[in-house]
Write a protein that holds these residues in place. Structure first.
Motif, PDB file in Angstrom:
ATOM      1  N   ILE A 110       0.810  -1.263  -0.122  1.00 32.68           N
ATOM      2  CA  ILE A 110       0.056  -0.016  -0.120  1.00 32.68           C
ATOM      3  C   ILE A 110       0.832   1.071   0.072  1.00 32.68           C
ATOM      4  N   ASN A 111       0.696   2.257  -0.740  1.00 33.62           N
ATOM      5  CA  ASN A 111       1.292   3.527  -0.851  1.00 33.62           C
ATOM      6  C   ASN A 111       0.797   4.263   0.102  1.00 33.62           C
ATOM      7  N   THR A 124      -4.839   8.422  19.403  1.00 32.96           N
ATOM      8  CA  THR A 124      -3.376   8.807  19.808  1.00 32.96           C
ATOM      9  C   THR A 124      -2.309   8.037  18.598  1.00 32.96           C
ATOM     10  N   LEU A 125      -2.651   6.835  18.570  1.00 30.66           N
ATOM     11  CA  LEU A 125      -1.696   5.948  17.683  1.00 30.66           C
ATOM     12  C   LEU A 125      -1.829   6.581  16.145  1.00 30.66           C
ATOM     13  N   ALA A 126      -3.056   6.810  15.778  1.00 26.86           N
ATOM     14  CA  ALA A 126      -3.251   7.294  14.689  1.00 26.86           C
ATOM     15  C   ALA A 126      -2.348   8.902  14.270  1.00 26.86           C
ATOM     16  N   LEU A 127      -2.745   9.543  15.220  1.00 25.49           N
ATOM     17  CA  LEU A 127      -1.992  11.031  15.097  1.00 25.49           C
ATOM     18  C   LEU A 127      -0.478  10.729  15.228  1.00 25.49           C
ATOM     19  N   ALA A 128      -0.101   9.747  16.178  1.00 25.15           N
ATOM     20  CA  ALA A 128       1.468   9.450  16.227  1.00 25.15           C
ATOM     21  C   ALA A 128       2.055   9.075  14.762  1.00 25.15           C
ATOM     22  N   TYR A 129       1.253   8.144  14.086  1.00 27.09           N
ATOM     23  CA  TYR A 129       1.644   7.823  12.805  1.00 27.09           C
ATOM     24  C   TYR A 129       1.698   8.884  11.879  1.00 27.09           C
ATOM     25  N   ALA A 130       0.462   9.453  11.614  1.00 30.94           N
ATOM     26  CA  ALA A 130       0.410  10.627  10.544  1.00 30.94           C
ATOM     27  C   ALA A 130       1.421  11.861  10.854  1.00 30.94           C
ATOM     28  N   GLU A 131       1.882  11.996  12.229  1.00 29.99           N
ATOM     29  CA  GLU A 131       2.979  12.935  12.195  1.00 29.99           C
ATOM     30  C   GLU A 131       4.247  12.493  12.085  1.00 29.99           C
ATOM     31  N   SER A 137       3.108  11.757   4.364  1.00 29.63           N
ATOM     32  CA  SER A 137       3.092  11.482   3.146  1.00 29.63           C
ATOM     33  C   SER A 137       2.146   9.888   2.777  1.00 29.63           C
ATOM     34  N   ARG A 138       2.296   9.231   3.933  1.00 25.95           N
ATOM     35  CA  ARG A 138       1.536   8.039   3.881  1.00 25.95           C
ATOM     36  C   ARG A 138       0.120   7.828   4.436  1.00 25.95           C
ATOM     37  N   THR A 139      -0.138   9.191   4.708  1.00 22.69           N
ATOM     38  CA  THR A 139      -1.718   9.451   5.455  1.00 22.69           C
ATOM     39  C   THR A 139      -2.606  10.152   4.415  1.00 22.69           C
ATOM     40  N   LYS A 140      -3.674   9.550   3.783  1.00 20.02           N
ATOM     41  CA  LYS A 140      -4.694  10.393   3.004  1.00 20.02           C
ATOM     42  C   LYS A 140      -5.757  11.253   3.994  1.00 20.02           C
ATOM     43  N   ALA A 141      -5.878  10.610   4.891  1.00 20.54           N
ATOM     44  CA  ALA A 141      -7.077  11.184   5.751  1.00 20.54           C
ATOM     45  C   ALA A 141      -7.058  10.666   6.951  1.00 20.54           C
ATOM     46  N   LEU A 142      -7.650  11.278   7.941  1.00 22.72           N
ATOM     47  CA  LEU A 142      -7.668  10.826   9.433  1.00 22.72           C
ATOM     48  C   LEU A 142      -9.176  10.844  10.035  1.00 22.72           C
TER      49      LEU A 142
END
Length: 341
Positions: free
Chosen positions: A127-128, A140-147, A151-156
């Protein structure tokens, strides 16, 4: 979906008869139950083996689900927030949780170990970039990953915002909810001697990582039952009963407490909100229960102010749980909004 922002949608729900709402069919129903079309076991680090499943459309828009806790593990109904024709749905049990092994293991188990695991999953599945869905600790984990990987995060798509600031931990585990749930707070503090109650997280940590198995299980049950009892606006006996399951309680309490006593393994208090400027090009939806006492609305509001592309939806009749009607409906609506992003 309506072109109105979700914040306007929720106002429309409040100001109209729900059964006649012209915004969308409220409350939204979950999509029908589905089974995984493929599962994986992935070795991460030197100790852990994590469980991963793929559901929905293999050629659809990838979305990864970050479950709560930490230590909670994924539940089957999490698959049902997403249109299975539009989404390639990826669920995984974080280290020590759910079907991942070894159960309740605290070694090599930090926030950024989990961020690295998500990258390994992304690479494994070819997956790109993907949409990230998470609530409570999952936010928390989603934000830590996105930050870490913008460039790998389309939307949260986030719910019940928890950023692991010290004030958030103290509110729930030290003084805040005792004013609202004195009966359940009494049960929560019961295993801890009076002299140690000035720092309940640390007192629990000593017992949950100790050698007395009876005390460890007693504390795991008390810790988990407390969170289950406070998670919904209206007390849910089934949720409390789940917290009394010894195996689930041990994973949930040990891993949660491990993360909390270590401040989420962040370098500074408030790191996720301080770094929210990194999300400046990432759209997102924050769904927050007005009466959430586990993760109070202040954190959602603070995050929204620091993240201009976010849309904050405060559900006026909900607590913390993603299964409450308003929260569930708005999460489904948000997932539909991003299915073609």
């Amino acid at each position: 979906m309506s072109e109105k922002p979700l914040s306007q949608v929720i106002l429309d729900i409040q100001n109209s008869q729900k059964e006649k709402s012209s915004v969308f069919n409220y409350p939204r129903k979950l999509y029908p139950p589905i089974e995984p079309y493929k599962t994986h076991r992935l070795k991460v680090g030197s100790i852990h083996d994590i469980y991963i499943e793929e559901c929905g459309n293999p050629n659809g828009n990838p979305v990864i689900v970050c479950h709560g806790g930490p230590g909670g593990g994924c539940e089957e109904y999490y698959r049902q927030f997403f249109d299975p024709q539009a989404y390639h749905i990826i669920l995984f049990d974080q280290r020590g949780s759910g079907k991942s092994t070894p159960a309740a293991c605290l070694e090599e188990n930090t926030t950024f170990d989990l961020v690295d695991d998500m990258e390994k999953i992304r690479t494994l599945l070819g997956i790109n970039s993907w949409v990230i869905f998470g609530g409570s600790w999952g936010s928390t984990l989603a934000l830590a990953y996105a930050e870490t990987h913008p460039s790998r995060t389309k939307a949260l798509i986030l719910r019940g915002i928890f950023t692991l600031r010290r004030a958030e931990l103290l509110f729930f585990y030290q003084y805040g909810t005792s004013m609202l749930f004195p009966d359940y707070f009494d049960e929560f503090v019961k295993p801890i001697p009076l002299v140690e109650r000035g720092d309940l997280i640390s007192a629990y940590h000593r017992r949950l990582t100790g050698t007395d198995e009876k005390v460890k299980q007693e504390c795991a049950n008390a810790w988990t039952k407390y969170e289950m009892a406070t998670s919904k606006l209206v007390l849910d006996k089934e949720k409390i009963e789940r917290g009394e399951d010894p195996e689930f309680a041990l994973k949930f309490a040990r891993i949660e407490n491990h993360y909390f006593v270590n401040g989420g393994f962040f370098k500074e208090d408030g790191q996720l909100i301080n770094n929210a400027h990194i999300l400046k090009n990432i759209p997102g939806v924050i769904v927050q229960g007005r009466y959430d006492v586990v993760c109070p609305a202040q954190s959602a509001y603070d995050l929204h102010k620091a993240w201009p592309l976010s849309d904050l939806v405060i559900c006026p009749d909900s607590g913390h749980s993603m299964s409450e009607n308003s929260i569930s409906s708005m999460l489904i609506e948000a997932c539909d909004r991003f299915r073609n992003i």
